[in-house]
Design an enzyme around this catalytic site. Structure first.
Site, PDB file in Angstrom:
ATOM      1  N   LYS A 100     -10.790  -3.972  18.711  1.00 18.07           N
ATOM      2  CA  LYS A 100      -9.373  -4.245  18.982  1.00 18.07           C
ATOM      3  C   LYS A 100      -8.999  -3.850  20.400  1.00 18.07           C
ATOM      4  CE  LYS A 100      -8.235  -3.881  14.090  1.00 18.07           C
ATOM      5  NZ  LYS A 100      -7.158  -4.086  13.156  1.00 18.07           N
ATOM      6  N   ASN A 130       0.858  -1.185   0.000  1.00 17.06           N
ATOM      7  CA  ASN A 130       0.000   0.000   0.000  1.00 17.06           C
ATOM      8  C   ASN A 130       0.898   1.240   0.000  1.00 17.06           C
ATOM      9  OD1 ASN A 130       0.546   0.858   2.843  1.00 17.06           O
ATOM     10  ND2 ASN A 130      -0.234  -1.203   3.210  1.00 17.06           N
TER      11      ASN A 130
HETATM   12  N1  CTP Z   1      -3.612  -3.719  12.065  1.00 19.77           N
HETATM   13  C1  CTP Z   1      -2.971  -4.760  12.680  1.00 19.77           C
HETATM   14  N2  CTP Z   1      -2.806  -5.944  12.015  1.00 19.77           N
HETATM   15  C2  CTP Z   1      -3.319  -6.111  10.781  1.00 19.77           C
HETATM   16  C3  CTP Z   1      -4.026  -5.056  10.155  1.00 19.77           C
HETATM   17  C4  CTP Z   1      -4.145  -3.853  10.830  1.00 19.77           C
HETATM   18  O1  CTP Z   1      -2.523  -4.619  13.824  1.00 19.77           O
HETATM   19  N3  CTP Z   1      -3.157  -7.269  10.166  1.00 19.77           N
HETATM   20  C5  CTP Z   1      -3.740  -2.441  12.796  1.00 19.77           C
HETATM   21  C6  CTP Z   1      -3.245  -1.246  12.016  1.00 19.77           C
HETATM   22  O2  CTP Z   1      -1.886  -0.982  12.279  1.00 19.77           O
HETATM   23  C7  CTP Z   1      -4.139  -0.133  12.548  1.00 19.77           C
HETATM   24  C8  CTP Z   1      -5.439  -0.830  12.900  1.00 19.77           C
HETATM   25  O3  CTP Z   1      -5.102  -2.211  13.019  1.00 19.77           O
HETATM   26  O4  CTP Z   1      -3.612   0.451  13.716  1.00 19.77           O
HETATM   27  C9  CTP Z   1      -6.542  -0.696  11.890  1.00 19.77           C
HETATM   28  O5  CTP Z   1      -6.068  -1.043  10.612  1.00 19.77           O
HETATM   29  P1  CTP Z   1      -6.995  -0.986   9.335  1.00 19.77           P
HETATM   30  O6  CTP Z   1      -6.266  -1.564   8.173  1.00 19.77           O
HETATM   31  O7  CTP Z   1      -7.608   0.372   9.204  1.00 19.77           O
HETATM   32  O8  CTP Z   1      -8.178  -1.927   9.799  1.00 19.77           O
HETATM   33  P2  CTP Z   1      -8.445  -3.449   9.640  1.00 19.77           P
HETATM   34  O9  CTP Z   1      -8.494  -4.052  10.989  1.00 19.77           O
HETATM   35  O10 CTP Z   1      -7.515  -4.058   8.676  1.00 19.77           O
HETATM   36  O11 CTP Z   1      -9.953  -3.446   9.106  1.00 19.77           O
HETATM   37  P3  CTP Z   1     -10.578  -3.241   7.621  1.00 19.77           P
HETATM   38  O12 CTP Z   1      -9.679  -3.921   6.651  1.00 19.77           O
HETATM   39  O13 CTP Z   1     -11.900  -3.889   7.759  1.00 19.77           O
HETATM   40  O14 CTP Z   1     -10.693  -1.770   7.385  1.00 19.77           O
END
Ligand code: CTP
Length: 401
Positions: free
Chosen positions: A340, A209
């Site tokens: 979370k 990304n």
């Molecule tokens: N995060 C994490 N581990 C992952 C993905 C995300 O710890 N595998 C953490 C990111 O660092 C961030 C938070 O979770 O602090 C939210 O990440 P985001 O990508 O916005 O959310 P997701 O949980 O991936 O949800 P979605 O894909 O449904 O938006």
């Protein structure tokens, strides 16, 4: 205001060197203990006697044989410093400081400092605009130095342009600001994650990304400045790791999860600013796929959620997450904060100008466990880092961390 603060004032060989005497006087008036160090050429422009008379201390200059600071004066002069200022800073001393060259009293002393550095450049406008000088300034900024930009005005060479030493008042104000910086995170062990992760399809292709790591790196540097002991775990980025932190580079989500879970038991705060990939190819091929042999469908599997993974061991630790959303920002962020078990979530819209991935600025909303919603204006990532850490400082006080 500066009472008890030990400041090194480095003076380099510029027509503006005489103005450093005024800076010295103002620092002294505010109660600082100032040690003046001259570059080799500074005394061509002004006499050390002016500075030793005002500061009440010998000036360290290039006459190694008669140094009142002892035979290793360039080290003694830096002991216990709170701040080093170079004013005026010529192109020469900027180049030496950026490259780590130590060939006179000032450049050598600068290498021995381990305190914040404030630099006020002064030179001819074409010299100042020279890309090499600008690159040196950028390098110094990246290593944590603060720059008080020169002003535009009539220069000693008779040309009007940018290059005039900033006013003594603004240089001293900048020094006061640095020294007044809060130390509210002193002793806190903090993990910050930053940047994207890469999930390889084959050795030359990956899913990732646009995260640049600017936000996470800014948080790590700001937390360090506020006294925290920082571990920065970062995916691949172009950002330079801040000094004086433990930097652990990783590539994949699995590596980041491993690094976070190893360090998590020893930390009190985890800030997950990394844009962790949620998917990885179910099979990572060890040889480059030839386009004629390629399947046009890649099967994906979910990566582990790092924050969810550590939630069970949370205890009194403060967990901060980010939510990067294109739609329904607040509701999505609130849902993620709850899911979370986060103490604070930083919600920011991605996909609009001036905010989100790869931008210098960010427009974010902070949401905490108690339901506080703080919609912040457009801020630089450094400013936003400060706001997030203010909130962490409050949570720390409330939770008795
Ligand atoms: N995060 C994490 N581990 C992952 C993905 C995300 O710890 N595998 C953490 C990111 O660092 C961030 C938070 O979770 O602090 C939210 O990440 P985001 O990508 O916005 O959310 P997701 O949980 O991936 O949800 P979605 O894909 O449904 O938006």
């Amino acid at each position: 205001m500066l009472s008890g603060k030990k400041i090194l004032l480095g003076v380099s060989g510029s027509v503006a060197a005489y103005k450093a005497a005024d800076i010295l006087r103002r620092l002294m008036e505010r109660g600082a203990e100032v040690r003046v160090v001259f570059s080799r050429n500074a005394s061509q422009f002004i006499a050390p006697l002016t500075f030793s008379a005002i500061s009440g201390r010998p000036v360290l200059h290039d006459d190694f044989s008669s140094s009142d600071w002892g035979s290793l004066g360039h080290i003694a002069v830096t002991d216990g410093l709170d701040l080093a200022i170079i004013a005026p800073a010529t192109a020469d001393i900027l180049g030496k400081a950026a490259a780590g060259i130590a060939d006179d009293a000032l450049s050598t002393a600068l290498l021995a400092t381990n305190c914040p550095l404030l630099i006020a450049p002064a030179m001819n406008t074409r010299m100042y605009g020279n890309p090499i000088v600008q690159r040196n300034i950028s390098t110094l900024r990246e290593t944590g130095a603060r720059i008080v930009e020169p002003e535009t005005g009539m220069l000693a060479c008779g040309v009007e342009g940018k290059g005039k030493l900033a006013s003594a008042e603004s240089i001293v104000d900048a020094a006061v600001k640095i020294l007044a910086a809060r130390c509210d995170l002193a002793g806190i062990k903090m993990i910050v994650t930053s940047g994207p992760t890469r999930e390889y399809i084959d050795p030359v292709r990956f899913i990732s990304n646009p995260s640049t790591g600017r936000m996470g790196h800014a948080i790590a540097a700001a937390a360090r400045d506020r006294g925290a002991e920082v571990v920065l775990i970062s995916g691949p980025t172009e950002q330079r790791a801040p000094d004086d932190i433990l930097f652990l580079p990783v590539t994949t989500a699995a590596e980041m999860r491993q690094a976070v879970s190893e360090r998590f038991p020893g930390c009190q705060v985890l800030i997950m600013a990394a844009a962790v990939s949620d998917f990885r190819p179910a099979v990572a091929l060890s040889r480059k796929v030839k386009k004629d042999d390629a399947e046009l469908v890649i099967s994906l599997e979910r990566t582990d959620d790092i924050l969810k993974g550590v939630a069970s061991e949370k205890g009194t630790r403060i967990l901060v997450g980010f939510a990067a959303e294109t739609h329904d920002l607040l509701n999505e962020a609130k849902r993620k904060r709850e899911q979370k078990n986060l103490d604070l979530i930083v919600a920011n819209e991605v996909g609009s100008a001036g905010t989100g991935f790869a931008s210098e600025t960010n427009k974010a909303v902070l949401i905490d466990r108690a339901g506080m919603v703080d919609a912040l204006p457009l801020l630089t990532k450094q400013e936003l880092a400060g706001k997030i850490l203010d909130k962490v400082g409050e949570l720390k006080a409330n939770q008795g961390v």
